[in-house]
Design an enzyme around this catalytic site. Sequence first.
Site, PDB file in Angstrom:
ATOM      1  N   GLY A  11       0.840  -1.203   0.000  1.00 41.31           N
ATOM      2  CA  GLY A  11       0.000   0.000   0.000  1.00 41.31           C
ATOM      3  C   GLY A  11       0.873   1.250   0.000  1.00 41.31           C
ATOM      4  N   ARG A  21      13.189  10.523  -2.908  1.00 41.42           N
ATOM      5  CA  ARG A  21      14.031  11.703  -3.171  1.00 41.42           C
ATOM      6  C   ARG A  21      15.349  11.612  -2.386  1.00 41.42           C
ATOM      7  NH1 ARG A  21      14.500  16.314  -0.053  1.00 41.42           N
ATOM      8  NH2 ARG A  21      15.077  18.247  -1.131  1.00 41.42           N
ATOM      9  N   VAL A  24      17.644   8.960  -3.898  1.00 37.33           N
ATOM     10  CA  VAL A  24      18.272   9.387  -5.161  1.00 37.33           C
ATOM     11  C   VAL A  24      19.370  10.416  -4.901  1.00 37.33           C
ATOM     12  CG1 VAL A  24      17.840  10.573  -7.369  1.00 37.33           C
ATOM     13  CG2 VAL A  24      16.231   8.819  -6.536  1.00 37.33           C
ATOM     14  N   ARG A  25      19.034  11.412  -4.088  1.00 39.22           N
ATOM     15  CA  ARG A  25      20.017  12.488  -3.877  1.00 39.22           C
ATOM     16  C   ARG A  25      21.252  11.977  -3.104  1.00 39.22           C
ATOM     17  NH1 ARG A  25      16.762  17.685  -4.515  1.00 39.22           N
ATOM     18  NH2 ARG A  25      16.016  17.238  -6.614  1.00 39.22           N
ATOM     19  N   ARG A  72       0.655  -4.888  -5.223  1.00 39.46           N
ATOM     20  CA  ARG A  72       0.767  -6.063  -4.350  1.00 39.46           C
ATOM     21  C   ARG A  72       0.949  -7.230  -5.315  1.00 39.46           C
ATOM     22  NH1 ARG A  72      -0.575  -4.131   0.617  1.00 39.46           N
ATOM     23  NH2 ARG A  72      -2.250  -2.614   0.795  1.00 39.46           N
ATOM     24  N   ASP A 103       5.207  -4.761   5.829  1.00 35.06           N
ATOM     25  CA  ASP A 103       5.331  -6.153   6.202  1.00 35.06           C
ATOM     26  C   ASP A 103       5.483  -7.110   4.993  1.00 35.06           C
ATOM     27  OD1 ASP A 103       4.521  -8.101   8.462  1.00 35.06           O
ATOM     28  OD2 ASP A 103       3.099  -8.548   6.855  1.00 35.06           O
ATOM     29  N   THR A 126       4.499   2.351   5.399  1.00 28.98           N
ATOM     30  CA  THR A 126       3.123   1.869   5.572  1.00 28.98           C
ATOM     31  C   THR A 126       2.414   2.778   6.556  1.00 28.98           C
ATOM     32  OG1 THR A 126       1.740   0.119   6.536  1.00 28.98           O
ATOM     33  CG2 THR A 126       4.007   0.150   7.254  1.00 28.98           C
ATOM     34  N   ILE A 127       1.137   3.009   6.317  1.00 31.81           N
ATOM     35  CA  ILE A 127       0.414   3.851   7.294  1.00 31.81           C
ATOM     36  C   ILE A 127       0.117   3.086   8.584  1.00 31.81           C
ATOM     37  CG2 ILE A 127      -0.661   5.335   5.546  1.00 31.81           C
ATOM     38  CD1 ILE A 127      -3.329   3.734   6.106  1.00 31.81           C
ATOM     39  N   ASP A 128       0.269   1.754   8.558  1.00 30.69           N
ATOM     40  CA  ASP A 128      -0.212   0.934   9.682  1.00 30.69           C
ATOM     41  C   ASP A 128       0.668   0.986  10.937  1.00 30.69           C
ATOM     42  OD1 ASP A 128      -2.183   0.148   7.916  1.00 30.69           O
ATOM     43  OD2 ASP A 128      -1.211  -1.747   7.389  1.00 30.69           O
ATOM     44  N   ASP A 130       2.937  -1.011  11.772  1.00 34.31           N
ATOM     45  CA  ASP A 130       2.945  -2.357  12.365  1.00 34.31           C
ATOM     46  C   ASP A 130       4.277  -3.075  12.167  1.00 34.31           C
ATOM     47  OD1 ASP A 130       2.698  -2.563   9.644  1.00 34.31           O
ATOM     48  OD2 ASP A 130       1.125  -4.077   9.655  1.00 34.31           O
ATOM     49  N   ARG A 155     -17.442  14.990  14.399  1.00 37.37           N
ATOM     50  CA  ARG A 155     -17.837  15.422  15.757  1.00 37.37           C
ATOM     51  C   ARG A 155     -18.810  16.617  15.671  1.00 37.37           C
ATOM     52  NH1 ARG A 155     -17.542  13.163  20.831  1.00 37.37           N
ATOM     53  NH2 ARG A 155     -15.302  12.889  20.911  1.00 37.37           N
ATOM     54  N   ARG A 163     -25.663  12.553  18.311  1.00 44.01           N
ATOM     55  CA  ARG A 163     -25.575  11.192  17.768  1.00 44.01           C
ATOM     56  C   ARG A 163     -24.380  10.398  18.287  1.00 44.01           C
ATOM     57  NH1 ARG A 163     -27.299  12.497  11.517  1.00 44.01           N
ATOM     58  NH2 ARG A 163     -29.486  12.007  11.818  1.00 44.01           N
ATOM     59  N   GLY A 171      -5.593  -0.079   9.200  1.00 43.19           N
ATOM     60  CA  GLY A 171      -4.539  -0.599  10.073  1.00 43.19           C
ATOM     61  C   GLY A 171      -4.311  -2.083   9.873  1.00 43.19           C
ATOM     62  N   ARG A 172      -5.052  -2.653   8.924  1.00 44.86           N
ATOM     63  CA  ARG A 172      -5.018  -4.101   8.688  1.00 44.86           C
ATOM     64  C   ARG A 172      -5.265  -4.825  10.017  1.00 44.86           C
ATOM     65  NH1 ARG A 172      -3.245  -6.572   4.140  1.00 44.86           N
ATOM     66  NH2 ARG A 172      -2.157  -4.730   3.509  1.00 44.86           N
ATOM     67  N   ARG A 255      -4.853   6.972   3.164  1.00 41.81           N
ATOM     68  CA  ARG A 255      -3.569   6.680   2.512  1.00 41.81           C
ATOM     69  C   ARG A 255      -3.053   7.858   1.673  1.00 41.81           C
ATOM     70  NH1 ARG A 255      -3.923   0.858   1.162  1.00 41.81           N
ATOM     71  NH2 ARG A 255      -3.443   1.344  -0.988  1.00 41.81           N
TER      72      ARG A 255
HETATM   73  O1  F6P Z   1      -1.334  -1.666   4.712  1.00 39.21           O
HETATM   74  C1  F6P Z   1      -1.948  -0.457   4.418  1.00 39.21           C
HETATM   75  C2  F6P Z   1      -3.431  -0.632   4.235  1.00 39.21           C
HETATM   76  O2  F6P Z   1      -3.986   0.630   3.942  1.00 39.21           O
HETATM   77  C3  F6P Z   1      -4.162  -1.274   5.416  1.00 39.21           C
HETATM   78  O3  F6P Z   1      -4.394  -0.369   6.462  1.00 39.21           O
HETATM   79  C4  F6P Z   1      -5.403  -1.774   4.737  1.00 39.21           C
HETATM   80  O4  F6P Z   1      -5.950  -2.870   5.438  1.00 39.21           O
HETATM   81  C5  F6P Z   1      -4.893  -2.198   3.385  1.00 39.21           C
HETATM   82  O5  F6P Z   1      -3.696  -1.497   3.163  1.00 39.21           O
HETATM   83  C6  F6P Z   1      -5.840  -1.946   2.240  1.00 39.21           C
HETATM   84  O6  F6P Z   1      -5.251  -2.441   1.097  1.00 39.21           O
HETATM   85  P1  F6P Z   1      -5.765  -2.189  -0.385  1.00 39.21           P
HETATM   86  O7  F6P Z   1      -5.437  -0.785  -0.758  1.00 39.21           O
HETATM   87  O8  F6P Z   1      -5.003  -3.193  -1.191  1.00 39.21           O
HETATM   88  O9  F6P Z   1      -7.236  -2.404  -0.366  1.00 39.21           O
END
Ligand code: F6P
Length: 322
Positions: A11, A21, A24-25, A72, A103, A126-128, A130, A155, A163, A171-172, A255
């Site tokens: 991802g 960047r 490369v630099r 992927r 990962d 990765t944004i996760d 993890d 909010r 509500r 976050g997978r 993302r």
């Molecule tokens: O690993 C980054 C991530 O955004 C996870 O948080 C999420 O579960 C997954 O990738 C989503 O993947 P895709 O973009 O392949 O649907």
Amino acid sequence: MKKIAVFTSGGDSPGMNACIRAVVRTGLYHNLEITGIVHGYEGFINNETIPLVAKSVANIIHRGGTILKTARSASFFTIEGREKALENIMKNSIDGIIAIGGDGTFRGALEFSKICSVPIVGCPGTIDNDLIGTDFTIGYDTAINTVVEAVDKIRDTAESHDRLFFVEVMGRDAGLIALRSGIGVGAECIIMPEKKTDVEDLIKHLEGGRKSKSSKIIIVAEGDEAGGAFKIAEQVKQSLPDYDTRVTILGHIQRGGNPSAMDRVNSSRIGFAAVEALLDNKKNVMVGIVNKQICFTPFENAIKHTQQLDPDLLRMLEILSL
Ligand code: F6P
């Protein structure tokens, strides 16, 4: 070492461009030739390469996504795919590889190292968040800020209508985006895979919750075993029909976007250190930043991401969200 390759995989995450960047630099500074591999591991298999010069990475530090594209790759997880990739690496005379990803990327690199002797150094993209061996992965800080910005808006409407909102974040199978963004938005509850979810407890918590706030925000990590925001909201609705309940899935907006200042700086440091690590004969390690210092973690340790959540943070959350 004369020529190195850099690629992004898995991802995308904000800050990957800043990392490219820096690679490369730094490479050019050390008189290396740099090749970009397009579309991650697929690009190795299909021999999709582009030469990278100083100008190729001008004005990208602030841009989300990845100029090298990503994928992927299922084929890379076959031996035929990896052999084809190796053939192209040899054909292109590549002496070192920098892999920017998460990962899955490092699992692939580890497997590849069994047949490929060209050294690989990883940058945690990765944004996760993890991965073991870095306090913050590239893109995590931006993703949290994106969640916080979106939930602040939710909010406003939640408060106007009194509500209860369930907001599902990415976050997978890790709850780190949920935890940090949940603290940042003052969530009434955070549901994460690392912490057993008892929906009955949540219902009691909502029944007994302080009446000082008429809106309530529950952050749900997508990987939680309770089955996602819609399922939990449905259960809660049945027990607490008086709550006016809504669900928002934030999805892929998490993302994208311009990387935060923190992500730009961390990505630059990590990309810079990755090139120097290759020149220093390091291989099969991920570059990270722990307590502000650059450090190196073998791929096999970096991907063991069964992290314990910080108990102090969890205790604070319990008290602040009452
Ligand atoms: O690993 C980054 C991530 O955004 C996870 O948080 C999420 O579960 C997954 O990738 C989503 O993947 P895709 O973009 O392949 O649907």
